[in-house]
Design a protein around this motif. Structure first.
Motif, PDB file in Angstrom:
ATOM      1  N   ASP A   1      -8.391   9.951  -5.474  1.00 31.26           N
ATOM      2  CA  ASP A   1      -8.876  10.661  -4.301  1.00 31.26           C
ATOM      3  C   ASP A   1     -10.126  11.473  -4.616  1.00 31.26           C
ATOM      4  O   ASP A   1     -10.597  12.247  -3.790  1.00 31.26           O
ATOM      5  CB  ASP A   1      -7.788  11.579  -3.731  1.00 31.26           C
ATOM      6  CG  ASP A   1      -7.265  12.590  -4.743  1.00 31.26           C
ATOM      7  OD1 ASP A   1      -7.470  12.384  -5.954  1.00 31.26           O
ATOM      8  OD2 ASP A   1      -6.633  13.575  -4.330  1.00 31.26           O
TER       9      ASP A   1
ATOM     10  N   GLY B   1       0.806  -1.215   0.000  1.00 33.71           N
ATOM     11  CA  GLY B   1       0.000   0.000   0.000  1.00 33.71           C
ATOM     12  C   GLY B   1       0.836   1.260   0.000  1.00 33.71           C
ATOM     13  O   GLY B   1       0.536   2.223  -0.712  1.00 33.71           O
TER      14      GLY B   1
ATOM     15  N   SER C   1       0.680   3.893  -2.931  1.00 33.76           N
ATOM     16  CA  SER C   1       0.033   5.160  -2.579  1.00 33.76           C
ATOM     17  C   SER C   1       1.005   6.329  -2.629  1.00 33.76           C
ATOM     18  O   SER C   1       0.585   7.477  -2.821  1.00 33.76           O
ATOM     19  CB  SER C   1      -0.584   5.078  -1.186  1.00 33.76           C
ATOM     20  OG  SER C   1       0.413   5.051  -0.186  1.00 33.76           O
TER      21      SER C   1
ATOM     22  N   TRP D   1       2.657   7.240   0.002  1.00 28.87           N
ATOM     23  CA  TRP D   1       2.288   7.911   1.244  1.00 28.87           C
ATOM     24  C   TRP D   1       2.622   6.955   2.374  1.00 28.87           C
ATOM     25  O   TRP D   1       1.756   6.267   2.907  1.00 28.87           O
ATOM     26  CB  TRP D   1       0.803   8.216   1.232  1.00 28.87           C
ATOM     27  CG  TRP D   1       0.406   9.427   2.002  1.00 28.87           C
ATOM     28  CD1 TRP D   1       1.047   9.986   3.051  1.00 28.87           C
ATOM     29  CD2 TRP D   1      -0.748  10.228   1.757  1.00 28.87           C
ATOM     30  NE1 TRP D   1       0.377  11.093   3.497  1.00 28.87           N
ATOM     31  CE2 TRP D   1      -0.734  11.280   2.710  1.00 28.87           C
ATOM     32  CE3 TRP D   1      -1.780  10.188   0.834  1.00 28.87           C
ATOM     33  CZ2 TRP D   1      -1.723  12.260   2.759  1.00 28.87           C
ATOM     34  CZ3 TRP D   1      -2.753  11.155   0.889  1.00 28.87           C
ATOM     35  CH2 TRP D   1      -2.727  12.190   1.830  1.00 28.87           C
TER      36      TRP D   1
ATOM     37  N   HIS E   1      -5.697   5.836  -1.323  1.00 29.60           N
ATOM     38  CA  HIS E   1      -5.721   5.965  -2.778  1.00 29.60           C
ATOM     39  C   HIS E   1      -4.274   5.959  -3.247  1.00 29.60           C
ATOM     40  O   HIS E   1      -3.336   5.981  -2.448  1.00 29.60           O
ATOM     41  CB  HIS E   1      -6.453   7.236  -3.220  1.00 29.60           C
ATOM     42  CG  HIS E   1      -6.334   8.385  -2.269  1.00 29.60           C
ATOM     43  ND1 HIS E   1      -5.145   9.071  -2.067  1.00 29.60           N
ATOM     44  CD2 HIS E   1      -7.230   8.947  -1.430  1.00 29.60           C
ATOM     45  CE1 HIS E   1      -5.315  10.015  -1.173  1.00 29.60           C
ATOM     46  NE2 HIS E   1      -6.573   9.976  -0.745  1.00 29.60           N
ATOM     47  N   GLY E   2      -4.076   5.919  -4.569  1.00 31.64           N
ATOM     48  CA  GLY E   2      -2.740   5.752  -5.108  1.00 31.64           C
ATOM     49  C   GLY E   2      -2.244   6.954  -5.877  1.00 31.64           C
ATOM     50  O   GLY E   2      -3.032   7.798  -6.317  1.00 31.64           O
ATOM     51  N   TRP E   3      -0.918   7.007  -6.067  1.00 28.57           N
ATOM     52  CA  TRP E   3      -0.391   8.190  -6.749  1.00 28.57           C
ATOM     53  C   TRP E   3      -0.734   8.164  -8.235  1.00 28.57           C
ATOM     54  O   TRP E   3      -0.856   9.226  -8.861  1.00 28.57           O
ATOM     55  CB  TRP E   3       1.093   8.367  -6.489  1.00 28.57           C
ATOM     56  CG  TRP E   3       2.072   7.388  -7.059  1.00 28.57           C
ATOM     57  CD1 TRP E   3       2.672   6.343  -6.417  1.00 28.57           C
ATOM     58  CD2 TRP E   3       2.642   7.414  -8.376  1.00 28.57           C
ATOM     59  NE1 TRP E   3       3.568   5.705  -7.247  1.00 28.57           N
ATOM     60  CE2 TRP E   3       3.569   6.344  -8.457  1.00 28.57           C
ATOM     61  CE3 TRP E   3       2.468   8.226  -9.496  1.00 28.57           C
ATOM     62  CZ2 TRP E   3       4.302   6.063  -9.617  1.00 28.57           C
ATOM     63  CZ3 TRP E   3       3.207   7.958 -10.649  1.00 28.57           C
ATOM     64  CH2 TRP E   3       4.091   6.885 -10.702  1.00 28.57           C
TER      65      TRP E   3
ATOM     66  N   ILE F   1      -4.241  -0.410  -5.391  1.00 28.15           N
ATOM     67  CA  ILE F   1      -4.288   0.903  -4.760  1.00 28.15           C
ATOM     68  C   ILE F   1      -3.730   1.974  -5.679  1.00 28.15           C
ATOM     69  O   ILE F   1      -4.187   3.120  -5.671  1.00 28.15           O
ATOM     70  CB  ILE F   1      -3.511   0.872  -3.431  1.00 28.15           C
ATOM     71  CG1 ILE F   1      -4.230  -0.050  -2.431  1.00 28.15           C
ATOM     72  CG2 ILE F   1      -3.361   2.267  -2.827  1.00 28.15           C
ATOM     73  CD1 ILE F   1      -3.443  -0.312  -1.169  1.00 28.15           C
ATOM     74  N   TRP F   2      -2.761   1.641  -6.499  1.00 23.42           N
ATOM     75  CA  TRP F   2      -2.035   2.631  -7.288  1.00 23.42           C
ATOM     76  C   TRP F   2      -2.968   3.464  -8.158  1.00 23.42           C
ATOM     77  O   TRP F   2      -2.779   4.665  -8.318  1.00 23.42           O
ATOM     78  CB  TRP F   2      -0.984   1.931  -8.169  1.00 23.42           C
ATOM     79  CG  TRP F   2      -0.168   2.881  -8.978  1.00 23.42           C
ATOM     80  CD1 TRP F   2       0.684   3.843  -8.501  1.00 23.42           C
ATOM     81  CD2 TRP F   2      -0.122   2.987 -10.408  1.00 23.42           C
ATOM     82  NE1 TRP F   2       1.256   4.540  -9.552  1.00 23.42           N
ATOM     83  CE2 TRP F   2       0.780   4.031 -10.725  1.00 23.42           C
ATOM     84  CE3 TRP F   2      -0.747   2.292 -11.440  1.00 23.42           C
ATOM     85  CZ2 TRP F   2       1.065   4.389 -12.044  1.00 23.42           C
ATOM     86  CZ3 TRP F   2      -0.456   2.650 -12.759  1.00 23.42           C
ATOM     87  CH2 TRP F   2       0.438   3.689 -13.046  1.00 23.42           C
TER      88      TRP F   2
ATOM     89  N   PRO G   1      -2.907   3.582   3.416  1.00 23.65           N
ATOM     90  CA  PRO G   1      -3.217   3.944   2.027  1.00 23.65           C
ATOM     91  C   PRO G   1      -4.717   3.992   1.759  1.00 23.65           C
ATOM     92  O   PRO G   1      -5.443   3.055   2.079  1.00 23.65           O
ATOM     93  CB  PRO G   1      -2.550   2.822   1.223  1.00 23.65           C
ATOM     94  CG  PRO G   1      -2.530   1.666   2.157  1.00 23.65           C
ATOM     95  CD  PRO G   1      -2.318   2.234   3.520  1.00 23.65           C
TER      96      PRO G   1
END
Length: 438
Positions: free
Chosen positions: A191, A143, A147, A149, A156-158, A186-187, A154
């Motif tokens: 958001d 995650g 993410s 982050w 949401h993802g980048w 997740i990636w 996590p």
């Protein structure tokens, strides 16, 4: 005909549509098509046997893992243009990737991992910096990597955050900006409102048995059900989702079926995934997207007590063949400079053997493929392989010299994101310098 209850269950399971579309926060994409492909290696790949020094440092490597070390003369030499006197070799199962690196089409990033702040061994010993949450946990680090982050759970993802700010609300087929050929991830999770679309690598898109104009009993029953007027809010929502799913499937199926590529792909699981990604990229004109993110994956890298040498030989060989075919397909399409593929994983693994395999560690080595980026190079800093040395926080676990956010931010810049967008996508990005040269 299907009973109504069974059809409702089947429809809910096959509802693939990215139907909720909320306003994008900023539009920062540059001209032309660009796509990012995340290739995730689930389980924590042992990067110590992926990229190996073949100079005097090989002796440190061999001493730490005598039963797992790959002989110097078996490693595939890599001609990094910025390597200086240092020499490196690639795992012997990856001649396809070796050829891409030596042709300047791919590069490596050394000692990459999740970080909250730039961190050294001395920082950890003095407790001066925050560390990623649950550092050696598979699910948490999967995650964190996806993410971007590492100090928060996590959500949401980048990749999803990047697309949300790069693809305008109301853009044609906006939902197809994020497509996974490997299920949920997740990636690509946004958001805001952009929802990833999941596609079978085999090309099945859900309701392929249904013909809206068909007179067969099943198609007629489905058409009649979808046309019903319902007073119940749940039923109306369900009918709306399935109707949009069927329409999205029709658009995507037509686009892929019209995408003809002659490049042969291996019949492996990853080969099929990347072949589908290539077909979807080739269908870009039909889908009307200028920015896309794709997610593919391969598992089996949690090599605690397995025959790690054999397992990695099989898995890395599958990756090399599939990635080489994918690059050949990009060349066939004339899109080699428009698509960047990068590898990612949970974490690295210890340098010393545990007697059979290796255990969870931290920093690892990853590759980036894309003719639009400077290739044939080694980015980041390769760790000192001395056990208990300056980069080892215990049992040959390397403190990452490069953050996953640093690499992600450079890929986002190539994608067309400006500084403000990158700052929104990578909350901790301001703490890290740019990755030189990429």
């Amino acid at each position: 005909m299907l009973q109504r209850r069974h059809f409702l269950q089947a429809g809910a399971a096959a509802a693939l549509a990215p139907w909720a579309q909320m306003q994008a926060l900023a539009q920062t994409s540059g001209p032309g098509y660009k796509a990012l492909v995340c290739l995730f290696l689930f389980g924590g790949n042992d990067g110590n046997n992926l990229l190996v020094p073949i100079d005097a440092r090989w002796n440190d490597y061999q001493r730490a893992r005598p039963n797992l070390a790959i002989a110097q003369d078996q490693l595939l030499p890599l001609n990094f243009s910025n390597g200086g006197a240092a020499r490196y070799g690639l795992h012997p199962a990856m001649p396809g990737l070796q050829a891409l690196v030596n042709a300047g089409q791919a590069s490596f990033v050394a000692n990459l991992g999740t970080l909250v702040r730039p961190t050294t061994k001395a920082d950890i010993q003095a407790n001066r910096v925050p560390l990623p949450l649950n550092l050696y946990s598979h699910s948490d680090q999967q995650g964190a990597t996806q993410s971007g982050w590492a100090d928060q759970p996590p959500r949401h993802g980048w990749g999803g955050r990047l697309l949300e700010r790069s693809v305008a609300q109301g853009a044609a087929n906006r939902g197809y900006a994020a497509i996974s050929v490997a299920g949920g991830n997740i990636w690509e999770a946004s958001d805001a409102g952009l929802t990833p679309y999941r596609v079978s690598p085999g090309g099945r898109f859900g309701f392929d048995f249904y013909d809206p104009a068909g007179s067969d009993p099943l198609s007629s029953a489905i058409t009649g059900l979808l046309a019903e007027q319902r007073s119940n809010a749940f039923e109306r929502t369900w009918l709306n989702i399935v109707t949009r799913s069927i329409e999205n499937q029709r658009v995507l199926s037509a686009a892929v079926n019209g995408s003809t590529l002659t490049t042969p792909f291996p019949g492996s699981g990853l080969g099929q995934q990347l072949q589908m990604v290539a077909k979807l990229i080739n269908a870009q004109a039909a889908l009307g997207q200028s920015r896309q993110c794709f997610f593919a994956s391969i598992g089996g890298f949690d090599t605690h007590g397995d025959d790690q040498l054999q397992r990695q030989n099989e898995l890395l060989g599958e990756i090399s063949e599939a990635v080489a075919a994918f690059h050949a397909a990009l060349l066939e399409m004339g899109r080699a400079d428009q698509v960047t593929l990068f590898s990612a994983s949970d974490f690295g693994r210890n340098l010393p053997s545990n007697g059979a395999g290796t255990d969870h560690a931290w920093g690892s080595h990853h590759f980036v493929l894309g003719a639009g980026l400077p290739g044939g190079r080694l980015y980041g800093r390769f760790p000192d392989l001395t056990i208990d040395g300056p980069d080892d926080i215990g049992q040959g676990s390397w403190v990452p010299a490069c953050s996953t956010e640093q690499l992600g931010s450079e890929l986002a810049a190539w994608f067309g994101a400006d500084a403000a967008t990158r700052a929104a996508v990578f909350p901790n990005g301001a703490y890290f310098p740019r990755l030189p040269g990429l």
